[in-house]
Scaffold this motif. Sequence first.
Motif, short mmCIF file in Angstrom:
data_model
loop_
_atom_site.label_atom_id
_atom_site.label_comp_id
_atom_site.label_asym_id
_atom_site.label_seq_id
_atom_site.Cartn_x
_atom_site.Cartn_y
_atom_site.Cartn_z
N PRO A 4 0.73 10.84 -2.77
CA PRO A 4 0.70 11.36 -4.26
C PRO A 4 0.90 9.95 -4.91
O PRO A 4 1.55 9.07 -4.46
CB PRO A 4 1.81 12.07 -4.18
CG PRO A 4 2.04 12.99 -2.94
CD PRO A 4 1.58 11.84 -1.65
N GLU A 5 0.53 10.04 -6.06
CA GLU A 5 0.75 8.95 -7.01
C GLU A 5 2.25 8.45 -7.30
O GLU A 5 2.42 7.18 -6.95
CB GLU A 5 0.22 9.40 -8.59
CG GLU A 5 0.41 8.22 -9.49
CD GLU A 5 -0.74 7.14 -9.33
OE1 GLU A 5 -0.56 5.98 -9.95
OE2 GLU A 5 -1.74 7.40 -8.89
N ASP A 6 3.03 9.59 -7.23
CA ASP A 6 4.76 8.79 -7.21
C ASP A 6 4.95 7.88 -6.34
O ASP A 6 5.88 6.94 -6.35
CB ASP A 6 5.39 9.76 -7.61
CG ASP A 6 5.61 10.95 -6.56
OD1 ASP A 6 4.42 11.28 -6.18
OD2 ASP A 6 6.45 11.68 -6.45
N MET A 7 4.66 8.72 -4.92
CA MET A 7 5.26 7.97 -3.63
C MET A 7 4.42 6.38 -3.58
O MET A 7 4.92 5.46 -3.17
CB MET A 7 4.56 8.81 -2.73
CG MET A 7 5.27 10.08 -2.42
SD MET A 7 5.14 10.96 -0.99
CE MET A 7 5.85 9.83 0.32
N LYS A 36 6.51 16.34 1.66
CA LYS A 36 6.05 15.72 0.33
C LYS A 36 4.51 15.56 0.08
O LYS A 36 4.31 15.61 -1.05
CB LYS A 36 6.80 14.54 -0.01
CG LYS A 36 8.22 14.44 -0.19
CD LYS A 36 8.90 13.05 -0.57
CE LYS A 36 10.53 13.08 -0.70
NZ LYS A 36 11.06 11.73 -1.06
N ARG A 52 3.56 4.47 -6.06
CA ARG A 52 4.06 3.74 -7.22
C ARG A 52 5.59 3.25 -6.59
O ARG A 52 5.82 2.13 -6.87
CB ARG A 52 4.28 4.37 -8.37
CG ARG A 52 2.96 4.72 -9.05
CD ARG A 52 2.29 3.70 -9.56
NE ARG A 52 1.61 2.82 -8.71
CZ ARG A 52 0.31 3.07 -8.33
NH1 ARG A 52 -0.16 4.25 -8.60
NH2 ARG A 52 0.02 2.27 -7.37
N GLY A 53 6.30 4.25 -5.86
CA GLY A 53 7.45 3.65 -5.15
C GLY A 53 7.25 2.59 -3.91
O GLY A 53 7.96 1.68 -4.16
N ARG A 57 6.50 -0.80 -5.85
CA ARG A 57 7.58 -1.39 -6.46
C ARG A 57 8.41 -2.04 -5.30
O ARG A 57 8.71 -3.08 -5.72
CB ARG A 57 8.41 -0.14 -7.25
CG ARG A 57 8.09 0.28 -8.57
CD ARG A 57 9.20 1.17 -9.34
NE ARG A 57 9.41 2.24 -8.57
CZ ARG A 57 8.84 3.28 -8.77
NH1 ARG A 57 7.86 3.53 -9.54
NH2 ARG A 57 9.35 4.40 -8.08
N CYS A 76 -2.44 -0.17 -3.11
CA CYS A 76 -1.78 0.86 -3.87
C CYS A 76 -2.40 1.27 -5.30
O CYS A 76 -2.27 2.32 -5.62
CB CYS A 76 -0.30 0.60 -3.87
SG CYS A 76 0.68 0.71 -2.78
N SER A 92 5.98 3.70 3.81
CA SER A 92 7.08 3.09 3.46
C SER A 92 7.94 2.60 4.63
O SER A 92 8.52 1.62 4.44
CB SER A 92 8.09 3.96 2.47
OG SER A 92 7.97 5.43 3.38
#
Length: 385
Positions: free
Chosen positions: A310-313, A381, A315-316, A319, A345, A274
Amino acid sequence: MKKYIKNKSLCPLPFAGLYIEPNGSVRCCSISKERLGNIHKDKITDMIQGDTVKKIRRQMLDEQFPSNCAECYDREKSHTNLNFNNISNRLYHFGKLGTAPMKLYEDENNFELQQLDVRWRNTCNGACVYCGPELSSRWAMEMKDEKRMDKRAISDSVEYVYDNLHTLKTIYLCGGEPLMVKENVKLVKVIAETNPTLDIRINTNLSNLQNPVYDVVKDLPNVHWILSAEATDARFEYIRYPLQWSKFLENLQVVQKLPHRISLNMSWNILNASGIFKFIDKMIDLGIHSNSFVCNPVIDPDVYDVRNLPEDMLRGIEREARQRHGRLSEPFMLKYSYEAIIEHCNKPLMGKQKQLKEELATLDARRSIDSVKVFPELYEKVLNI
Protein backbone atom coordinates in the motif's frame (compact mmCIF):
# COMPACT_ATOMS: atom_id res chain seq x y z
CA MET A 1 42.38 5.01 -23.75
CA LYS A 2 40.88 8.53 -23.85
CA LYS A 3 40.81 8.28 -27.64
CA TYR A 4 38.50 5.30 -27.41
CA ILE A 5 36.25 6.63 -24.66
CA LYS A 6 35.67 9.72 -26.83
CA ASN A 7 34.01 7.32 -29.28
CA LYS A 8 30.70 7.25 -27.40
CA SER A 9 29.60 4.05 -29.12
CA LEU A 10 32.71 1.93 -28.51
CA CYS A 11 32.59 -0.79 -25.86
CA PRO A 12 35.43 -3.20 -25.06
CA LEU A 13 33.21 -6.25 -24.60
CA PRO A 14 32.54 -7.18 -28.26
CA PHE A 15 36.33 -7.23 -28.63
CA ALA A 16 37.22 -8.80 -25.28
CA GLY A 17 34.23 -10.22 -23.43
CA LEU A 18 31.94 -13.25 -23.24
CA TYR A 19 28.80 -13.83 -21.23
CA ILE A 20 27.73 -17.50 -20.97
CA GLU A 21 24.24 -18.25 -19.64
CA PRO A 22 23.18 -21.45 -17.82
CA ASN A 23 21.26 -22.56 -20.93
CA GLY A 24 24.45 -22.24 -23.00
CA SER A 25 23.60 -19.03 -24.84
CA VAL A 26 26.52 -16.67 -25.43
CA ARG A 27 26.40 -12.89 -25.71
CA CYS A 28 28.92 -10.07 -25.42
CA CYS A 29 27.60 -9.17 -21.98
CA SER A 30 24.62 -9.79 -19.71
CA ILE A 31 22.53 -6.92 -21.08
CA SER A 32 23.36 -7.14 -24.79
CA LYS A 33 20.42 -8.22 -26.92
CA GLU A 34 21.79 -10.47 -29.65
CA ARG A 35 23.01 -14.00 -29.02
CA LEU A 36 26.24 -15.04 -30.67
CA GLY A 37 25.47 -18.75 -30.40
CA ASN A 38 25.16 -21.57 -27.89
CA ILE A 39 28.03 -23.59 -26.39
CA HIS A 40 25.97 -26.77 -26.65
CA LYS A 41 26.03 -26.63 -30.46
CA ASP A 42 28.48 -23.92 -31.57
CA LYS A 43 32.22 -23.43 -31.11
CA ILE A 44 33.29 -20.28 -29.30
CA THR A 45 35.98 -19.75 -31.93
CA ASP A 46 33.21 -19.50 -34.53
CA MET A 47 31.06 -17.24 -32.37
CA ILE A 48 33.77 -14.62 -31.76
CA GLN A 49 34.38 -14.39 -35.51
CA GLY A 50 30.72 -14.67 -36.52
CA ASP A 51 28.75 -12.16 -38.57
CA THR A 52 26.69 -11.01 -35.56
CA VAL A 53 29.59 -9.80 -33.43
CA LYS A 54 31.60 -8.50 -36.39
CA LYS A 55 28.69 -6.27 -37.35
CA ILE A 56 28.57 -4.89 -33.79
CA ARG A 57 32.32 -4.19 -33.79
CA ARG A 58 32.17 -2.58 -37.23
CA GLN A 59 29.34 -0.27 -36.18
CA MET A 60 31.25 0.79 -33.09
CA LEU A 61 34.43 1.48 -35.04
CA ASP A 62 32.35 3.66 -37.37
CA GLU A 63 30.97 5.48 -34.29
CA GLN A 64 27.50 4.13 -34.90
CA PHE A 65 25.29 2.86 -32.06
CA PRO A 66 24.36 -0.84 -32.41
CA SER A 67 20.82 -1.64 -31.28
CA ASN A 68 22.38 -4.63 -29.50
CA CYS A 69 23.84 -2.22 -26.95
CA ALA A 70 20.91 0.17 -26.53
CA GLU A 71 20.61 -0.30 -22.77
CA CYS A 72 24.05 1.19 -22.11
CA TYR A 73 23.56 4.08 -24.53
CA ASP A 74 20.13 4.87 -23.06
CA ARG A 75 21.52 4.79 -19.53
CA GLU A 76 24.34 7.18 -20.39
CA LYS A 77 21.89 9.61 -22.02
CA SER A 78 19.43 9.57 -19.12
CA HIS A 79 21.98 9.86 -16.26
CA THR A 80 24.31 12.82 -16.33
CA ASN A 81 25.65 11.98 -12.85
CA LEU A 82 26.71 8.34 -13.16
CA ASN A 83 27.33 6.35 -9.97
CA PHE A 84 27.53 2.66 -9.06
CA ASN A 85 23.75 2.22 -9.33
CA ASN A 86 23.43 3.61 -12.84
CA ILE A 87 26.84 3.38 -14.51
CA SER A 88 26.65 1.62 -17.85
CA ASN A 89 28.31 -1.72 -18.55
CA ARG A 90 30.28 0.03 -21.29
CA LEU A 91 31.96 2.56 -19.01
CA TYR A 92 32.33 0.10 -16.14
CA HIS A 93 34.29 -2.32 -18.29
CA PHE A 94 36.42 0.41 -19.85
CA GLY A 95 37.52 1.00 -16.26
CA LYS A 96 38.15 -2.72 -15.68
CA LEU A 97 39.93 -3.33 -19.00
CA GLY A 98 41.62 0.04 -19.37
CA THR A 99 45.07 -1.47 -19.84
CA ALA A 100 44.06 -3.50 -22.92
CA PRO A 101 46.29 -3.01 -25.99
CA MET A 102 44.92 -0.13 -28.04
CA LYS A 103 45.19 -2.12 -31.27
CA LEU A 104 42.53 -4.49 -29.98
CA TYR A 105 39.91 -1.83 -30.77
CA GLU A 106 41.06 -1.10 -34.30
CA ASP A 107 39.71 -3.98 -36.39
CA GLU A 108 36.40 -5.86 -36.50
CA ASN A 109 38.30 -9.19 -36.62
CA ASN A 110 40.11 -8.62 -33.35
CA PHE A 111 39.24 -10.55 -30.19
CA GLU A 112 41.15 -11.39 -27.01
CA LEU A 113 39.35 -12.88 -24.03
CA GLN A 114 39.80 -10.44 -21.13
CA GLN A 115 36.39 -10.39 -19.43
CA LEU A 116 34.36 -13.53 -18.73
CA ASP A 117 30.95 -13.70 -17.06
CA VAL A 118 30.22 -17.43 -16.89
CA ARG A 119 27.29 -19.46 -15.60
CA TRP A 120 28.03 -22.94 -17.00
CA ARG A 121 24.85 -24.50 -15.67
CA ASN A 122 22.04 -23.93 -13.18
CA THR A 123 23.48 -26.15 -10.41
CA CYS A 124 22.15 -24.70 -7.15
CA ASN A 125 21.07 -25.97 -3.74
CA GLY A 126 18.74 -23.03 -3.21
CA ALA A 127 15.28 -22.32 -4.56
CA CYS A 128 14.83 -18.62 -3.79
CA VAL A 129 11.22 -17.53 -4.09
CA TYR A 130 11.85 -15.09 -6.94
CA CYS A 131 14.08 -17.49 -8.91
CA GLY A 132 13.06 -20.46 -11.08
CA PRO A 133 14.16 -23.65 -12.88
CA GLU A 134 16.27 -21.85 -15.49
CA LEU A 135 18.72 -20.58 -12.86
CA SER A 136 18.29 -23.22 -10.15
CA SER A 137 18.50 -27.01 -10.41
CA ARG A 138 16.79 -27.17 -6.99
CA TRP A 139 13.83 -25.31 -8.49
CA ALA A 140 13.90 -27.62 -11.53
CA MET A 141 13.83 -30.68 -9.27
CA GLU A 142 10.96 -29.24 -7.24
CA MET A 143 8.96 -28.46 -10.37
CA LYS A 144 9.95 -31.80 -12.01
CA ASP A 145 11.33 -29.83 -14.97
CA GLU A 146 13.38 -32.53 -16.68
CA LYS A 147 14.84 -30.17 -19.30
CA ARG A 148 16.50 -28.04 -16.61
CA MET A 149 17.68 -30.66 -14.13
CA ASP A 150 21.38 -30.03 -14.74
CA LYS A 151 22.09 -33.26 -16.65
CA ARG A 152 23.45 -31.84 -19.91
CA ALA A 153 27.15 -32.20 -20.65
CA ILE A 154 29.09 -29.06 -21.55
CA SER A 155 30.59 -29.10 -25.03
CA ASP A 156 34.28 -28.72 -25.84
CA SER A 157 33.72 -24.94 -25.80
CA VAL A 158 34.73 -25.12 -22.16
CA GLU A 159 38.24 -26.03 -23.33
CA TYR A 160 38.48 -22.72 -25.21
CA VAL A 161 37.91 -20.92 -21.92
CA TYR A 162 40.43 -23.06 -20.06
CA ASP A 163 43.00 -22.43 -22.82
CA ASN A 164 42.53 -18.65 -22.69
CA LEU A 165 42.35 -17.99 -18.97
CA HIS A 166 45.89 -16.55 -19.08
CA THR A 167 44.68 -13.48 -21.03
CA LEU A 168 41.81 -12.68 -18.66
CA LYS A 169 41.81 -9.52 -16.56
CA THR A 170 38.53 -10.17 -14.75
CA ILE A 171 36.15 -13.10 -14.32
CA TYR A 172 32.70 -13.24 -12.76
CA LEU A 173 31.46 -16.63 -11.54
CA CYS A 174 27.73 -16.80 -11.03
CA GLY A 175 25.06 -19.45 -11.28
CA GLY A 176 23.23 -21.27 -10.07
CA GLU A 177 25.66 -21.59 -7.21
CA PRO A 178 29.19 -21.27 -8.67
CA LEU A 179 30.92 -23.06 -5.79
CA MET A 180 28.93 -26.18 -6.74
CA VAL A 181 29.39 -26.05 -10.54
CA LYS A 182 31.74 -28.86 -11.56
CA GLU A 183 33.28 -26.98 -14.52
CA ASN A 184 34.54 -24.36 -12.09
CA VAL A 185 36.77 -26.91 -10.35
CA LYS A 186 39.18 -27.16 -13.28
CA LEU A 187 38.65 -23.49 -14.13
CA VAL A 188 39.95 -22.19 -10.78
CA LYS A 189 42.80 -24.71 -10.79
CA VAL A 190 43.94 -23.43 -14.20
CA ILE A 191 43.61 -19.86 -12.96
CA ALA A 192 45.80 -20.70 -9.97
CA GLU A 193 48.44 -22.13 -12.30
CA THR A 194 48.40 -19.62 -15.17
CA ASN A 195 46.86 -16.35 -13.93
CA PRO A 196 46.84 -16.38 -10.11
CA THR A 197 46.49 -12.60 -9.69
CA LEU A 198 43.32 -12.50 -11.81
CA ASP A 199 40.46 -10.36 -10.50
CA ILE A 200 37.84 -12.98 -9.51
CA ARG A 201 34.28 -12.13 -8.46
CA ILE A 202 32.17 -14.96 -7.04
CA ASN A 203 28.43 -14.48 -6.51
CA THR A 204 27.53 -17.10 -3.92
CA ASN A 205 24.77 -17.96 -1.47
CA LEU A 206 27.57 -18.95 0.96
CA SER A 207 25.81 -22.15 1.97
CA ASN A 208 28.63 -24.61 1.28
CA LEU A 209 32.36 -24.00 1.67
CA GLN A 210 33.23 -27.71 1.80
CA ASN A 211 34.04 -28.04 -1.91
CA PRO A 212 37.06 -28.08 -4.26
CA VAL A 213 36.29 -24.67 -5.80
CA TYR A 214 36.52 -22.93 -2.44
CA ASP A 215 39.63 -24.93 -1.54
CA VAL A 216 41.46 -23.27 -4.45
CA VAL A 217 40.09 -19.71 -4.45
CA LYS A 218 40.60 -19.20 -0.70
CA ASP A 219 44.34 -19.08 -1.38
CA LEU A 220 44.19 -16.68 -4.35
CA PRO A 221 44.88 -12.98 -3.68
CA ASN A 222 42.30 -11.01 -5.70
CA VAL A 223 38.94 -12.52 -4.82
CA HIS A 224 35.73 -10.57 -4.31
CA TRP A 225 32.97 -12.48 -2.52
CA ILE A 226 29.54 -11.21 -3.56
CA LEU A 227 27.12 -12.71 -1.06
CA SER A 228 23.46 -13.14 -1.98
CA ALA A 229 21.29 -12.34 1.03
CA GLU A 230 18.79 -9.68 2.07
CA ALA A 231 16.95 -10.87 5.19
CA THR A 232 17.62 -12.48 8.57
CA ASP A 233 16.45 -15.51 10.53
CA ALA A 234 13.18 -17.16 9.42
CA ARG A 235 12.67 -14.62 6.65
CA PHE A 236 16.06 -15.51 5.17
CA GLU A 237 15.13 -19.19 5.28
CA TYR A 238 11.75 -18.62 3.61
CA ILE A 239 13.06 -16.34 0.86
CA ARG A 240 16.16 -18.48 0.23
CA TYR A 241 14.59 -21.89 0.88
CA PRO A 242 15.94 -24.37 1.96
CA LEU A 243 19.14 -22.57 3.02
CA GLN A 244 19.88 -21.98 6.71
CA TRP A 245 20.54 -18.60 8.30
CA SER A 246 22.84 -20.15 10.91
CA LYS A 247 25.02 -21.70 8.16
CA PHE A 248 25.20 -18.35 6.33
CA LEU A 249 26.47 -16.67 9.51
CA GLU A 250 28.93 -19.48 10.18
CA ASN A 251 30.39 -19.31 6.67
CA LEU A 252 30.46 -15.51 6.75
CA GLN A 253 32.86 -15.72 9.69
CA VAL A 254 35.06 -18.04 7.63
CA VAL A 255 35.37 -15.78 4.57
CA GLN A 256 35.82 -12.70 6.77
CA LYS A 257 39.12 -14.21 7.90
CA LEU A 258 40.39 -14.30 4.31
CA PRO A 259 42.29 -11.31 2.80
CA HIS A 260 39.47 -10.80 0.33
CA ARG A 261 36.81 -8.22 -0.40
CA ILE A 262 33.21 -8.99 0.67
CA SER A 263 30.00 -7.32 -0.49
CA LEU A 264 26.29 -8.03 -0.18
CA ASN A 265 24.03 -8.40 -3.21
CA MET A 266 20.54 -7.77 -1.84
CA SER A 267 17.43 -8.70 -3.82
CA TRP A 268 14.93 -6.25 -2.35
CA ASN A 269 11.46 -7.75 -2.52
CA ILE A 270 8.08 -7.46 -0.84
CA LEU A 271 8.92 -10.18 1.71
CA ASN A 272 11.79 -8.09 3.12
CA ALA A 273 10.52 -4.65 2.13
CA SER A 274 11.20 -2.99 5.49
CA GLY A 275 13.24 -5.90 6.86
CA ILE A 276 16.12 -4.98 4.58
CA PHE A 277 17.07 -2.24 7.05
CA LYS A 278 17.38 -4.80 9.86
CA PHE A 279 19.52 -6.95 7.59
CA ILE A 280 21.85 -4.07 6.72
CA ASP A 281 22.26 -3.16 10.40
CA LYS A 282 22.97 -6.80 11.28
CA MET A 283 25.66 -7.10 8.60
CA ILE A 284 27.34 -3.85 9.69
CA ASP A 285 27.32 -5.10 13.30
CA LEU A 286 29.07 -8.24 12.04
CA GLY A 287 31.84 -6.18 10.44
CA ILE A 288 30.66 -5.64 6.85
CA HIS A 289 31.74 -2.18 5.65
CA SER A 290 29.18 0.40 4.48
CA ASN A 291 30.85 0.42 1.08
CA SER A 292 29.73 -3.18 0.51
CA PHE A 293 25.99 -3.16 -0.16
CA VAL A 294 24.20 -3.35 -3.49
CA CYS A 295 20.40 -3.21 -3.60
CA ASN A 296 18.57 -4.71 -6.58
CA PRO A 297 14.79 -4.20 -6.50
CA VAL A 298 13.02 -7.37 -7.68
CA ILE A 299 10.71 -6.66 -10.62
CA ASP A 300 10.34 -10.19 -12.00
CA PRO A 301 8.30 -12.09 -10.93
CA ASP A 302 6.23 -8.97 -10.46
CA VAL A 303 4.27 -10.38 -7.51
CA TYR A 304 7.43 -9.93 -5.40
CA ASP A 305 7.89 -6.28 -6.37
CA VAL A 306 7.67 -4.04 -3.27
CA ARG A 307 5.32 -1.78 -5.24
CA ASN A 308 2.56 -4.23 -4.37
CA LEU A 309 2.58 -2.67 -0.90
CA PRO A 310 0.00 0.00 0.00
CA GLU A 311 1.00 3.60 -0.58
CA ASP A 312 1.38 4.40 3.14
CA MET A 313 3.78 1.49 3.70
CA LEU A 314 5.90 2.50 0.73
CA ARG A 315 6.09 6.06 2.01
CA GLY A 316 7.22 4.76 5.40
CA ILE A 317 9.99 2.73 3.77
CA GLU A 318 10.97 5.72 1.66
CA ARG A 319 11.20 7.95 4.77
CA GLU A 320 13.42 5.41 6.50
CA ALA A 321 15.69 5.18 3.46
CA ARG A 322 15.90 8.97 3.19
CA GLN A 323 16.81 9.33 6.87
CA ARG A 324 19.51 6.69 6.59
CA HIS A 325 20.78 8.25 3.37
CA GLY A 326 21.04 11.63 5.08
CA ARG A 327 23.18 10.22 7.88
CA LEU A 328 25.84 8.93 5.46
CA SER A 329 28.46 11.53 4.60
CA GLU A 330 30.52 9.48 2.16
CA PRO A 331 29.32 8.23 -1.26
CA PHE A 332 29.32 4.64 -0.02
CA MET A 333 27.60 1.94 -2.03
CA LEU A 334 25.16 1.77 0.87
CA LYS A 335 24.16 5.34 0.09
CA TYR A 336 23.51 4.30 -3.52
CA SER A 337 21.44 1.37 -2.22
CA TYR A 338 19.21 3.76 -0.27
CA GLU A 339 18.88 5.85 -3.43
CA ALA A 340 17.75 2.74 -5.32
CA ILE A 341 15.11 2.09 -2.65
CA ILE A 342 13.88 5.69 -2.77
CA GLU A 343 13.72 5.71 -6.56
CA HIS A 344 11.83 2.40 -6.72
CA CYS A 345 9.32 3.50 -4.08
CA ASN A 346 8.32 6.35 -6.38
CA LYS A 347 7.54 4.23 -9.43
CA PRO A 348 3.90 3.33 -10.28
CA LEU A 349 2.15 0.91 -7.93
CA MET A 350 1.50 -2.69 -9.02
CA GLY A 351 -1.67 -4.09 -7.41
CA LYS A 352 -0.72 -7.80 -7.50
CA GLN A 353 -1.68 -8.62 -3.90
CA LYS A 354 -4.13 -11.38 -4.83
CA GLN A 355 -1.60 -13.06 -7.11
CA LEU A 356 1.08 -12.82 -4.39
CA LYS A 357 -1.20 -14.47 -1.83
CA GLU A 358 -1.90 -17.29 -4.27
CA GLU A 359 1.81 -17.71 -5.02
CA LEU A 360 2.73 -17.92 -1.34
CA ALA A 361 -0.06 -20.43 -0.69
CA THR A 362 1.31 -22.61 -3.50
CA LEU A 363 4.84 -22.42 -2.11
CA ASP A 364 3.64 -23.16 1.42
CA ALA A 365 1.78 -26.28 0.29
CA ARG A 366 4.60 -27.61 -1.87
CA ARG A 367 7.39 -26.90 0.63
CA SER A 368 5.50 -27.53 3.89
CA ILE A 369 6.29 -24.06 5.20
CA ASP A 370 4.11 -21.28 6.64
CA SER A 371 4.35 -17.79 5.18
CA VAL A 372 1.61 -16.51 7.53
CA LYS A 373 3.80 -17.32 10.52
CA VAL A 374 6.95 -15.87 8.94
CA PHE A 375 5.39 -12.66 7.57
CA PRO A 376 2.45 -11.82 9.90
CA GLU A 377 2.60 -8.07 9.19
CA LEU A 378 2.37 -8.69 5.44
CA TYR A 379 -0.81 -10.74 5.88
CA GLU A 380 -2.30 -8.29 8.35
CA LYS A 381 -1.72 -5.13 6.31
CA VAL A 382 -1.44 -6.28 2.70
CA LEU A 383 -2.82 -9.76 2.08
CA ASN A 384 -5.98 -9.49 4.20
CA ILE A 385 -8.07 -9.92 1.05
